[in-house]
Design a protein around this motif. Structure first.
Motif, PDB file in Angstrom:
ATOM      1  N   VAL A   1       0.847  -1.175   0.000  1.00  0.00           N
ATOM      2  CA  VAL A   1       0.000   0.000   0.000  1.00  0.00           C
ATOM      3  C   VAL A   1       0.887   1.230   0.000  1.00  0.00           C
ATOM      4  CG1 VAL A   1      -1.740   1.283   1.249  1.00  0.00           C
ATOM      5  CG2 VAL A   1      -1.793  -1.193   1.281  1.00  0.00           C
TER       6      VAL A   1
ATOM      7  N   LEU B   1      -2.803   1.239  -4.080  1.00  0.00           N
ATOM      8  CA  LEU B   1      -2.481  -0.152  -3.782  1.00  0.00           C
ATOM      9  C   LEU B   1      -1.455  -0.691  -4.770  1.00  0.00           C
ATOM     10  CD1 LEU B   1      -6.081  -1.391  -3.069  1.00  0.00           C
ATOM     11  CD2 LEU B   1      -4.311  -0.938  -1.402  1.00  0.00           C
ATOM     12  N   SER B   2      -0.637  -1.596  -4.298  1.00  0.00           N
ATOM     13  CA  SER B   2       0.358  -2.210  -5.168  1.00  0.00           C
ATOM     14  C   SER B   2      -0.318  -3.140  -6.162  1.00  0.00           C
ATOM     15  CB  SER B   2       1.377  -2.984  -4.336  1.00  0.00           C
ATOM     16  OG  SER B   2       0.760  -4.119  -3.767  1.00  0.00           O
ATOM     17  N   THR B   3       0.384  -3.459  -7.218  1.00  0.00           N
ATOM     18  CA  THR B   3      -0.173  -4.368  -8.224  1.00  0.00           C
ATOM     19  C   THR B   3      -0.392  -5.760  -7.641  1.00  0.00           C
ATOM     20  OG1 THR B   3       2.049  -4.862  -9.038  1.00  0.00           O
ATOM     21  CG2 THR B   3       0.829  -3.140 -10.183  1.00  0.00           C
ATOM     22  N   THR B   4       0.437  -6.137  -6.669  1.00  0.00           N
ATOM     23  CA  THR B   4       0.261  -7.438  -6.019  1.00  0.00           C
ATOM     24  C   THR B   4      -1.043  -7.479  -5.231  1.00  0.00           C
ATOM     25  OG1 THR B   4       2.654  -7.650  -5.822  1.00  0.00           O
ATOM     26  CG2 THR B   4       1.311  -9.106  -4.455  1.00  0.00           C
ATOM     27  N   ALA B   5      -1.351  -6.398  -4.519  1.00  0.00           N
ATOM     28  CA  ALA B   5      -2.595  -6.340  -3.753  1.00  0.00           C
ATOM     29  C   ALA B   5      -3.802  -6.377  -4.681  1.00  0.00           C
ATOM     30  CB  ALA B   5      -2.623  -5.089  -2.887  1.00  0.00           C
ATOM     31  N   LEU B   6      -3.724  -5.656  -5.767  1.00  0.00           N
ATOM     32  CA  LEU B   6      -4.837  -5.655  -6.726  1.00  0.00           C
ATOM     33  C   LEU B   6      -5.011  -7.023  -7.383  1.00  0.00           C
ATOM     34  CD1 LEU B   6      -4.237  -2.194  -8.421  1.00  0.00           C
ATOM     35  CD2 LEU B   6      -6.064  -2.795  -6.819  1.00  0.00           C
TER      36      LEU B   6
ATOM     37  N   THR C   1      -4.141  -9.916  -6.104  1.00  0.00           N
ATOM     38  CA  THR C   1      -4.655 -10.832  -5.083  1.00  0.00           C
ATOM     39  C   THR C   1      -6.155 -10.637  -4.889  1.00  0.00           C
ATOM     40  OG1 THR C   1      -2.521 -10.806  -3.974  1.00  0.00           O
ATOM     41  CG2 THR C   1      -4.396 -11.569  -2.684  1.00  0.00           C
ATOM     42  N   ALA C   2      -6.599  -9.380  -4.878  1.00  0.00           N
ATOM     43  CA  ALA C   2      -8.029  -9.098  -4.738  1.00  0.00           C
ATOM     44  C   ALA C   2      -8.804  -9.638  -5.933  1.00  0.00           C
ATOM     45  CB  ALA C   2      -8.254  -7.600  -4.581  1.00  0.00           C
TER      46      ALA C   2
ATOM     47  N   SER D   1     -14.111  -8.306   0.833  1.00  0.00           N
ATOM     48  CA  SER D   1     -12.765  -7.731   0.933  1.00  0.00           C
ATOM     49  C   SER D   1     -12.251  -7.309  -0.441  1.00  0.00           C
ATOM     50  CB  SER D   1     -11.806  -8.741   1.563  1.00  0.00           C
ATOM     51  OG  SER D   1     -12.172  -9.005   2.888  1.00  0.00           O
TER      52      SER D   1
ATOM     53  N   ILE E   1     -11.518  -3.420  -2.049  1.00  0.00           N
ATOM     54  CA  ILE E   1     -10.221  -3.040  -2.620  1.00  0.00           C
ATOM     55  C   ILE E   1     -10.345  -2.630  -4.086  1.00  0.00           C
ATOM     56  CG2 ILE E   1      -7.961  -3.951  -3.300  1.00  0.00           C
ATOM     57  CD1 ILE E   1      -8.106  -5.669  -0.706  1.00  0.00           C
TER      58      ILE E   1
END
Length: 113
Positions: free
Chosen positions: A1, A10-15, A17-18, A44, A48
């Motif tokens: 983040v 948000l990082s590309t990894t967080a996006l 994963t979502a 969740s 995001i």
């Protein structure tokens, strides 16, 4: 983040994963009969990926979930009473059982599309 003034990025990894949670893991949880896990994953990921839509869908419920549950309880019992008091309907069935639930923000948003 990553945080910048007035905005959360948000990082590309967080996006990613979502997105995976919404497209892969939530349907898998549903197929395995894990409804609660499915709902948590969807909500969740929804929060995001679709922040604005999540805010709008959540605002429809207001801030008091207990009040919403009380309203659902009253409406459910009232519908059950009406069905039991209808002689034509009552002659066709043996028993009446009305169930209800409060939809999750993601589920509500999907219905509204």
């Amino acid at each position: 983040v990553l945080e910048s003034p007035g905005k959360v990025v948000l990082s590309t990894t967080a996006l990613r994963t979502a997105r995976d949670a919404l497209r892969v893991y939530a349907p898998l949880a549903q197929r395995l009969g894990m409804q609660r896990l499915k709902s948590e994953l969807e909500n969740s990921a929804f929060r995001i990926l679709y922040r604005r839509q999540h805010s709008v869908a959540s605002s429809l419920y207001g801030n008091d979930v207990d009040e919403m549950k009380a309203i659902v309880q009253v409406l459910t019992s009232r519908i059950e009473q009406l069905l039991r008091s209808d002689p034509v309907f009552h002659d066709q069935i043996d028993d009446v059982n009305v169930s209800s639930r409060i939809k999750e923000p993601y589920s509500l948003w999907r219905k509204m599309l």
